[in-house]
Each structure stands twice: as C-alpha cells, then as structure tokens.
Design a protein around this motif. Structure first.
Motif, PDB file in Angstrom:
ATOM      1  N   PHE A 385       8.959   0.838   5.253  1.00 49.52           N
ATOM      2  CA  PHE A 385       7.893  -0.052   4.766  1.00 49.52           C
ATOM      3  C   PHE A 385       6.552   0.557   5.175  1.00 49.52           C
ATOM      4  CE2 PHE A 385       6.205  -1.927   8.608  1.00 49.52           C
ATOM      5  CZ  PHE A 385       7.246  -1.803   9.516  1.00 49.52           C
ATOM      6  N   VAL A 386       5.464   0.062   4.560  1.00 45.43           N
ATOM      7  CA  VAL A 386       4.117   0.548   4.899  1.00 45.43           C
ATOM      8  C   VAL A 386       3.228  -0.648   5.200  1.00 45.43           C
ATOM      9  CG1 VAL A 386       2.071   1.762   4.063  1.00 45.43           C
ATOM     10  CG2 VAL A 386       4.345   2.595   3.452  1.00 45.43           C
ATOM     11  N   ALA A 387       2.538  -0.586   6.341  1.00 44.59           N
ATOM     12  CA  ALA A 387       1.517  -1.589   6.664  1.00 44.59           C
ATOM     13  C   ALA A 387       0.170  -0.910   6.481  1.00 44.59           C
ATOM     14  CB  ALA A 387       1.687  -2.065   8.101  1.00 44.59           C
ATOM     15  N   GLU A 388      -0.585  -1.347   5.476  1.00 42.81           N
ATOM     16  CA  GLU A 388      -1.892  -0.722   5.209  1.00 42.81           C
ATOM     17  C   GLU A 388      -2.901  -1.176   6.275  1.00 42.81           C
ATOM     18  OE1 GLU A 388      -2.338   1.587   3.184  1.00 42.81           O
ATOM     19  OE2 GLU A 388      -0.573   1.437   1.883  1.00 42.81           O
ATOM     20  N   PRO A 389      -3.979  -0.398   6.482  1.00 43.56           N
ATOM     21  CA  PRO A 389      -4.952  -0.755   7.536  1.00 43.56           C
ATOM     22  C   PRO A 389      -5.464  -2.185   7.353  1.00 43.56           C
ATOM     23  CG  PRO A 389      -5.438   1.392   6.629  1.00 43.56           C
ATOM     24  CD  PRO A 389      -4.321   0.841   5.808  1.00 43.56           C
ATOM     25  N   GLY A 390      -5.505  -2.923   8.455  1.00 44.84           N
ATOM     26  CA  GLY A 390      -6.041  -4.290   8.453  1.00 44.84           C
ATOM     27  C   GLY A 390      -5.076  -5.326   7.927  1.00 44.84           C
ATOM     28  N   GLN A 391      -3.883  -4.913   7.479  1.00 48.66           N
ATOM     29  CA  GLN A 391      -2.942  -5.902   6.934  1.00 48.66           C
ATOM     30  C   GLN A 391      -2.232  -6.685   8.030  1.00 48.66           C
ATOM     31  OE1 GLN A 391      -0.083  -4.147   4.252  1.00 48.66           O
ATOM     32  NE2 GLN A 391      -1.381  -4.598   2.467  1.00 48.66           N
ATOM     33  N   LYS A 392      -1.856  -7.904   7.680  1.00 45.44           N
ATOM     34  CA  LYS A 392      -1.035  -8.703   8.600  1.00 45.44           C
ATOM     35  C   LYS A 392       0.405  -8.645   8.082  1.00 45.44           C
ATOM     36  CE  LYS A 392      -0.412 -13.545   9.967  1.00 45.44           C
ATOM     37  NZ  LYS A 392      -1.058 -14.869  10.007  1.00 45.44           N
ATOM     38  N   VAL A 393       1.292  -8.105   8.905  1.00 45.27           N
ATOM     39  CA  VAL A 393       2.696  -7.956   8.507  1.00 45.27           C
ATOM     40  C   VAL A 393       3.528  -8.953   9.312  1.00 45.27           C
ATOM     41  CG1 VAL A 393       4.654  -6.373   8.389  1.00 45.27           C
ATOM     42  CG2 VAL A 393       2.334  -5.512   8.048  1.00 45.27           C
ATOM     43  N   GLN A 520      -6.169  -0.664  17.851  1.00 45.98           N
ATOM     44  CA  GLN A 520      -6.175  -0.605  16.378  1.00 45.98           C
ATOM     45  C   GLN A 520      -5.086  -1.466  15.775  1.00 45.98           C
ATOM     46  OE1 GLN A 520      -5.449   3.339  14.873  1.00 45.98           O
ATOM     47  NE2 GLN A 520      -6.582   4.193  16.579  1.00 45.98           N
ATOM     48  N   VAL A 521      -3.939  -1.503  16.486  1.00 45.82           N
ATOM     49  CA  VAL A 521      -2.762  -2.204  15.960  1.00 45.82           C
ATOM     50  C   VAL A 521      -2.369  -3.304  16.943  1.00 45.82           C
ATOM     51  CG1 VAL A 521      -0.365  -1.935  15.231  1.00 45.82           C
ATOM     52  CG2 VAL A 521      -1.985  -0.071  14.867  1.00 45.82           C
ATOM     53  N   ILE A 522      -2.087  -4.486  16.380  1.00 45.07           N
ATOM     54  CA  ILE A 522      -1.737  -5.634  17.242  1.00 45.07           C
ATOM     55  C   ILE A 522      -0.293  -6.034  16.974  1.00 45.07           C
ATOM     56  CG2 ILE A 522      -2.226  -8.093  17.614  1.00 45.07           C
ATOM     57  CD1 ILE A 522      -4.475  -6.499  18.562  1.00 45.07           C
ATOM     58  N   ILE A 523       0.410  -6.361  18.071  1.00 46.98           N
ATOM     59  CA  ILE A 523       1.776  -6.857  17.922  1.00 46.98           C
ATOM     60  C   ILE A 523       1.837  -8.224  18.586  1.00 46.98           C
ATOM     61  CG2 ILE A 523       4.162  -6.488  18.622  1.00 46.98           C
ATOM     62  CD1 ILE A 523       3.228  -3.393  18.629  1.00 46.98           C
ATOM     63  N   ARG A 550      -7.686  -5.894  12.009  1.00 52.59           N
ATOM     64  CA  ARG A 550      -6.751  -4.921  12.607  1.00 52.59           C
ATOM     65  C   ARG A 550      -5.404  -5.026  11.910  1.00 52.59           C
ATOM     66  NH1 ARG A 550      -8.998  -7.302  17.525  1.00 52.59           N
ATOM     67  NH2 ARG A 550     -10.188  -5.703  18.613  1.00 52.59           N
ATOM     68  N   THR A 551      -4.677  -3.919  11.901  1.00 49.49           N
ATOM     69  CA  THR A 551      -3.307  -3.978  11.391  1.00 49.49           C
ATOM     70  C   THR A 551      -2.498  -4.777  12.408  1.00 49.49           C
ATOM     71  OG1 THR A 551      -3.682  -1.732  10.640  1.00 49.49           O
ATOM     72  CG2 THR A 551      -1.414  -2.554  10.530  1.00 49.49           C
ATOM     73  N   SER A 552      -1.793  -5.799  11.932  1.00 51.57           N
ATOM     74  CA  SER A 552      -1.064  -6.604  12.927  1.00 51.57           C
ATOM     75  C   SER A 552       0.357  -6.900  12.472  1.00 51.57           C
ATOM     76  CB  SER A 552      -1.824  -7.885  13.217  1.00 51.57           C
ATOM     77  OG  SER A 552      -2.276  -8.444  12.026  1.00 51.57           O
ATOM     78  N   PHE A 553       1.220  -6.929  13.478  1.00 46.16           N
ATOM     79  CA  PHE A 553       2.625  -7.262  13.234  1.00 46.16           C
ATOM     80  C   PHE A 553       2.908  -8.570  13.952  1.00 46.16           C
ATOM     81  CE2 PHE A 553       2.316  -2.784  12.639  1.00 46.16           C
ATOM     82  CZ  PHE A 553       3.203  -2.498  11.611  1.00 46.16           C
ATOM     83  N   VAL A 554       3.430  -9.534  13.230  1.00 42.68           N
ATOM     84  CA  VAL A 554       3.700 -10.838  13.848  1.00 42.68           C
ATOM     85  C   VAL A 554       5.189 -11.135  13.719  1.00 42.68           C
ATOM     86  CG1 VAL A 554       3.119 -13.294  13.839  1.00 42.68           C
ATOM     87  CG2 VAL A 554       1.434 -11.609  13.073  1.00 42.68           C
ATOM     88  N   ILE A 555       5.843 -11.306  14.866  1.00 42.64           N
ATOM     89  CA  ILE A 555       7.240 -11.759  14.803  1.00 42.64           C
ATOM     90  C   ILE A 555       7.148 -13.275  14.664  1.00 42.64           C
ATOM     91  CG2 ILE A 555       9.419 -11.949  16.016  1.00 42.64           C
ATOM     92  CD1 ILE A 555       8.854  -9.319  17.353  1.00 42.64           C
ATOM     93  N   ALA A 556       7.447 -13.760  13.481  1.00 40.27           N
ATOM     94  CA  ALA A 556       7.186 -15.175  13.201  1.00 40.27           C
ATOM     95  C   ALA A 556       8.461 -15.994  13.348  1.00 40.27           C
ATOM     96  CB  ALA A 556       6.642 -15.297  11.795  1.00 40.27           C
ATOM     97  N   HIS A 557       8.318 -17.089  14.062  1.00 44.05           N
ATOM     98  CA  HIS A 557       9.467 -17.985  14.207  1.00 44.05           C
ATOM     99  C   HIS A 557       9.300 -19.203  13.309  1.00 44.05           C
ATOM    100  CE1 HIS A 557      11.035 -15.554  17.416  1.00 44.05           C
ATOM    101  NE2 HIS A 557       9.805 -15.469  17.893  1.00 44.05           N
ATOM    102  N   ARG A 558       8.013 -19.492  12.962  1.00 46.80           N
ATOM    103  CA  ARG A 558       7.776 -20.637  12.066  1.00 46.80           C
ATOM    104  C   ARG A 558       7.016 -20.139  10.837  1.00 46.80           C
ATOM    105  NH1 ARG A 558       5.672 -25.395  15.518  1.00 46.80           N
ATOM    106  NH2 ARG A 558       4.723 -23.763  16.753  1.00 46.80           N
ATOM    107  N   LEU A 559       7.593 -20.352   9.702  1.00 45.66           N
ATOM    108  CA  LEU A 559       7.073 -19.715   8.490  1.00 45.66           C
ATOM    109  C   LEU A 559       5.708 -20.267   8.066  1.00 45.66           C
ATOM    110  CD1 LEU A 559      10.375 -19.337   6.448  1.00 45.66           C
ATOM    111  CD2 LEU A 559       9.402 -17.861   8.178  1.00 45.66           C
ATOM    112  N   SER A 560       5.322 -21.433   8.621  1.00 41.03           N
ATOM    113  CA  SER A 560       4.034 -22.028   8.220  1.00 41.03           C
ATOM    114  C   SER A 560       2.864 -21.112   8.583  1.00 41.03           C
ATOM    115  CB  SER A 560       3.862 -23.381   8.900  1.00 41.03           C
ATOM    116  OG  SER A 560       3.957 -23.207  10.295  1.00 41.03           O
TER     117      SER A 560
END
Ligand SMILES: Nc1ncnc2c1ncn2[C@@H]1O[C@H](COP(=O)(O)OP(=O)(O)OP(=O)(O)O)[C@@H](O)[C@H]1O
Length: 601
Positions: A385-393, A520-523, A550-560
C-alpha cells in the motif's frame, strides 16, 4: 537411563563447557593484568613473610628456651638479651609486613573484581540495546534482570573471596612445603600423603559443583522472572482471585531454588568435616613423630612448634578447598550465563554507509512485504500500500489481524523477510535505525512514563527543549491546564512510571511528548475506550492537532473516528484484504462495510 546416570552424563558434558568459560573469563580478567600482577606480587610477599614467621618464631622460642634454662641453672631472673630483642623485632616486622601486604592486595583485588563487574554491566547494557525484540519476546524481564544482578554479584564475590583465597592458599602451600622439607623431609611426606587424598576428594566433588551451581542460578532466574511477572500483574491476580494459585506457583519455584541451593551447599559443606578429619590425622601422626625426635634430641623445641604451625597453615587451605572450589565453580556458572546473554544474536547491523533519512515530505510505501515472527510460519505474505504525504491512514481489522505488526515493521522493530518498506523512496533498511525512528512519533495504548518530572517526561524525545517549547507542546496536547493543577506543575516528579495519573492523563502527556518531537510520520494506537467522554474529546483534539499536515497511521478500534481517513486498510490474518476510502469501501460492500454496519447499523 537412571537419574544417577543422567547426572553423571551431565557432569561429563559440563567439563568442556567449564573449561571454555574459564578460558574466556581469564581473557576478560587479563585486561587488568597490571593490577592482577600487583595483587599476585603482594600476595607472594605476604606468603613469604607468613611462612618465614614460624621459622623466625623457632629462633625466638629456642633463644627463650636457652635463656630460661640458663636462668634456672644460674638462679637469676629472666631478662631480655640483645639477641632476643633483635629477633623479636624481626618477628614483629614480619607480622606487620604480612598484615600490610594482605590488606593492600585485598583492596586491589576488590577493585579488580568491581572493574570486571562494571565492564560486564556496561557490555550487557549495550548488548540489550542491540538485541532484537524477538529476544525480549522469548525472555522474561526478571530472568534478564537476574543475569545483570545476581550472576554478576556472584562473580564479583567469588573473585574477592574464592580466587583471592585460592591464590593465597597456593602461596601458603608452596611456602609451607618448602619450609617443611627444610626441617624434616620424612614428616613432609606424611603431610603430602594426606594432601594427595584431600585433592582427589576435591576433584571428585568439584565436577559436580558446576552443574549444581548452574542449576541454582537458573532456578533463581526463574524465580525472579515469576516474582516480577506477579508484581506487574498484581491487580489482575487479585481481580481474578488467583492469589492462591500464584502463591503456589511462586512456592514451587522457591522450592526448586531451595533444592538447588541445598545441593550446592551440601557439596560444599560435606567436604569440610572430611578434610578436617584427614588433616587432624596428619597432625596426630606428625605430633607423634615430632615428640619422638625431640626426645632423641633430633629436633629442638622451637623447630617442633614451627613445624606444627606449618602443618596448620598448610591444612587450613585444604579444609577451605571445598568452599573455594564451590565459590569459583559458582562464579563460572554465572559467567557462563553472562556470556550466553552476550552471545545472543543481535539485530542486523545498520548498513555502512547508510543512506540519510529523507527530510520529507513523508511518503510511506509497503512493497510486497513478507514477514513472520517465526520465519517458518509467515504472517504477512504480500502486503502493499502507499500512504501519500500528509495522508491519514487507518488500519482496521479483527484482533490478531496484524495491525500492530504492520507498525512494528514500519518502525523496524522487526525486519521484513521479503519485499521492502520505503520512506520517500528510500528503503528503510538502507537507513540507520536511529535516523528512521527520528522521523517517526508513536503514541501507544501502553503509555510509558519514567521516574522524573512532568517536563522531563514531555521532553523525552528532545532533551534540549526549552520550558516554553515543553509548555506549548503541552498546550497543543490539551494537558497544560491539568499539569498546572499538580503540586509543582511541570516540576512535579512522577513516581513509579506515573502510576498516580489516570490512563487519559498519561496518554495526553505522551501525545505532548510526540508533538514536541515534531516527527514527519505519526503512529497512533487509538485507545480511548478506558477514558471518560471529556478526556476522550481532549485526546481526540490533541491527536487531530498532532496529525495535522503529517502522514499518520491510526490503529482504529472504533470506526467512528476514521470516516475522514484518506486511506483505510482492512486487515485479516496478516493480509490487507480491502483498502480505500470510507465511502469506496462501503460502496464495495465487503468486509469493512460489514464491520461498519455491525457497529452503526
Ligand atoms: N512478538 C510476537 N511473537 C510472535 N507472534 C506474535 C508477536 N506479536 C504478535 N504475534 C502474532 O501475530 C499476529 C498479529 O498480531 P498483532 O499484534 O499484529 O495483531 P493486532 O491486529 O494488532 O491485534 P490487536 O487488535 O488485538 O492488537 C497474532 O496472531 C499474534 O499472535
């Protein structure tokens, strides 16, 4: 195979291991050879004067004896002659030199032991930083702790007692034999006969002591690991009423350790009475022979008492031999465990030369990544997969789907086994791990605060940050107001990993920490379920500010919370089974849509 045969085989197998550990230990010790030679020189000097003292006392006793006989014959009072005074002075100087050389050498030996322990501790500390996370998955914290504390303490103690006494004992025995041979070769042979028997016994027992001492250290490490686990999980243990079962399992480990300790102590202590009996027999035989020689005029009173002193000096190390051997074997068993830790395979080293981490803008690409915690059973086969700059994944999926694993790979906590991960076009394995991690900021569910002030905790990733920078990060994380209500504000010291703070407060502090670091990247590992709605809103605002731009990765537990994500990755069994925006995934009516509808329909 019977238990005895198995023990016998085990003892045979330990011999080469003991030798190689001993060689390696001596190599490490030889780094301080100058100080060790000084210890040896001083001990040799101590032994020379220790052995000369009885000979000198023979001269003094003979002079007193002659003078006393002369006084009785002449009917005059006993008086110190010049010769007697001089010989007494020499004897006193021997005792002073003995004492001084002993104390200086003991002091130096302690410093050799502590320097060696320090170097082991430094090597272990550096090693722990180079070990892959897989090592920590396999070992309990308490087990590693036991190697850094109990094992190293045992090595230090053994060097200061066992090794020191052994060197001194060897010096005594050589000196005593030389003096005994000078006075009476036949009586020396009697003593040597007893010594030979003693040495055979020591050799037989010492073979078993290494295995026993190794087992003792292992059981101690198991016990420390279990106690540490129980301490960390004390609330859960109580919540599940598992106190009884926990006490029983600690009891089992205590019993195992007690049994191993008992066997080691028995091997040490059983020898002492035997040695004493043998040396007493030698003493009785020698006393008898000395008496006969004195009556026939072949030996003077002074020489007889000196010979007796020599037998005692020579016998004492033999009586203590078991203790010394046990001590040294115990130290070797501990050294072996220390070397095992130092020999653990390390993380693959950073490439040389390594590429610098790109300065931005933060494009992350997973390209056909393959990975398994156990390479034989892959978890991820072909993740791209690709996370573009500034995207929230957003990463979603059922428990055990591989969401955390994806982050672990991005941070290079584990290395991929196929494919690659690129940051702004540069493969992460071509960069130094430290440079890569500098570009990332993580906020985990498992918040970690250390014993220090609130300000120090926020500035953990930027130790040089000013108070203004710390405060503005805290404001951005919506935690400034709370910090100011603490007794000493930003200077409040957090004890015991901040256990007095709530989960939400701890999480806000860790968000402030990452804001200050400005990566630059947030988890983010979303964990808002355990906090109240106001704190949840504050955490949500703080996280939004953190992710902005910032490009960010969120492990989401609640889809809201992820409807606005630029990319949603739906994972199952380590694979991304769907990816797209919220709308596109709902339109596809696949697994994500089913999960979403189950939460909101
Ligand atoms: N350190 C590890 N060693 C071996 N296997 C592991 C390790 N960590 C995780 N696993 C396994 O890898 C799989 C994926 O785990 P992972 O923690 O990535 O799942 P997750 O999607 O983050 O789960 P959750 O939502 O419950 O946190 C699971 O089957 C898990 O048992």
């Amino acid at each position: 195979m019977t238990a005895e045969k198995a023990a016998e085989k085990n003892t045979e197998m330990t011999a080469p291991r003991t030798r190689s550990t001993a060689k390696r230990f001596l190599r490490d010790l030889s780094r301080q050879r100058a100080r060790l030679w000084l210890v040896v020189g001083l001990l040799a000097c101590h032994c020379v004067f220790y052995v000369l003292a009885p000979a000198q006392s023979a001269i003094v006793v003979n002079l007193i004896w002659e003078e006393a006989k002369g006084c009785i014959a002449a009917g005059r009072a006993f008086a110190l002659t010049d010769a007697l005074t001089m010989q007494l002075g020499i004897l006193t100087s021997y005792y002073v030199i003995q004492w001084a050389t002993y104390y200086v050498s003991a002091y130096l030996m302690a410093s050799v032991a502590e320097t060696l322990t320090l170097s082991f501790r430094e090597r272990i500390a550096a090693k722990l930083n180079r070990l892959p996370l897989a090592f920590f998955d396999r070992h309990k914290a308490g087990e590693v702790l036991a190697r850094v504390t109990a094992d190293l303490d045992r090595i230090s103690e053994a060097m200061q007692t066992g090794l020191f006494q052994l060197m001194m004992a060897l010096g005594y025995i050589v000196g005593v034999l030389w003096a005994m041979l000078y006075y009476s070769p036949p009586l020396t042979c009697v003593f040597l006969g007893c010594m030979g028997v003693c040495l055979l016994i020591v050799q037989a027992v010492s073979k078993r002591t290494f295995a026993a001492a190794e087992r003792r250290q292992e059981t101690l490490a198991d016990l420390t690991g279990l106690v540490e686990e129980c301490y960390a999980g004390r609330n859960v243990i109580r919540a599940f009423n598992h106190e009884g079962a926990t006490i029983a399992s600690v009891g089992r480990d205590v019993t195992d350790n007690c049994e191993a300790q008992r066997r080691t102590d028995f091997l040490t202590n059983c020898m002492n009475p035997l040695m004493r009996t043998l040396t007493r027999i030698a003493l009785a035989l020698i006393a008898l022979a000395c008496g006969v020689q004195m009556l026939t005029g072949q030996m003077s009173v002074g020489v007889a008492q000196a010979f007796f002193q020599y037998v005692n000096i020579g016998a004492e190390p033999l009586c203590q031999a078991a203790f010394m051997v046990n001590n040294l074997q115990g130290a070797l068993a501990s050294a072996k465990r220390t070397y095992e830790l130092l020999d653990e395979p390390e993380e693959t080293p950073d490439p040389v030369p390594c590429l610098p981490a790109p300065a931005g803008p933060g494009r992350v690409a997973f390209e056909s990544v393959r990975f398994g915690y156990d390479p034989a059973t892959p978890l991820m086969e072909d993740v791209s997969f690709v996370a573009e700059p500034g995207q929230k994944v957003a990463i979603v999926g059922p428990t055990g789907a591989g969401k955390t694993t994806l982050i672990n790979l991005l941070m290079r906590f584990y290395d991929v086994q196929g494919g690659r991960i690129c940051l702004d076009g540069t493969p992460t394995e071509s960069m130094a791990r430290a440079d890569l991690r500098d570009t990332m900021g993580m906020v985990l569910q498992d918040t970690w605060l250390f014993g220090g002030t609130v300000a120090e905790n926020i500035a953990y990733g930027c130790p040089g940050a000013s108070r203004e920078q710390v405060e503005s990060a805290a404001k951005a994380a919506c935690v400034d107001h709370f910090i100011r209500t603490l007794a000493h504000g930003y200077d409040t010291v957090l004890d015991n990993e901040g256990s007095a703070l709530s989960q939400g407060q701890r999480q806000l502090l860790t968000i402030a920490r990452v804001i200050l670091r400005d990566p630059q990247v947030i988890i983010l590992d979303e964990a808002t379920s355990s906090v109240d709605t106001r704190t949840e809103a504050a955490i949500g605002r703080a996280m939004d500010r953190l992710m902005h731009g910032r490009t960010s990765f969120v492990i989401a537990h609640r889809l809201s919370t992820i409807r606005d994500a630029d990319l949603i990755l739906y994972m199952e069994h380590g694979t991304i089974v769907e990816q797209g925006t919220h709308e596109s995934l709902l339109a596809a009516d696949g697994k994500y849509a089913a999960l979403y509808n189950s939460q909101f329909a």
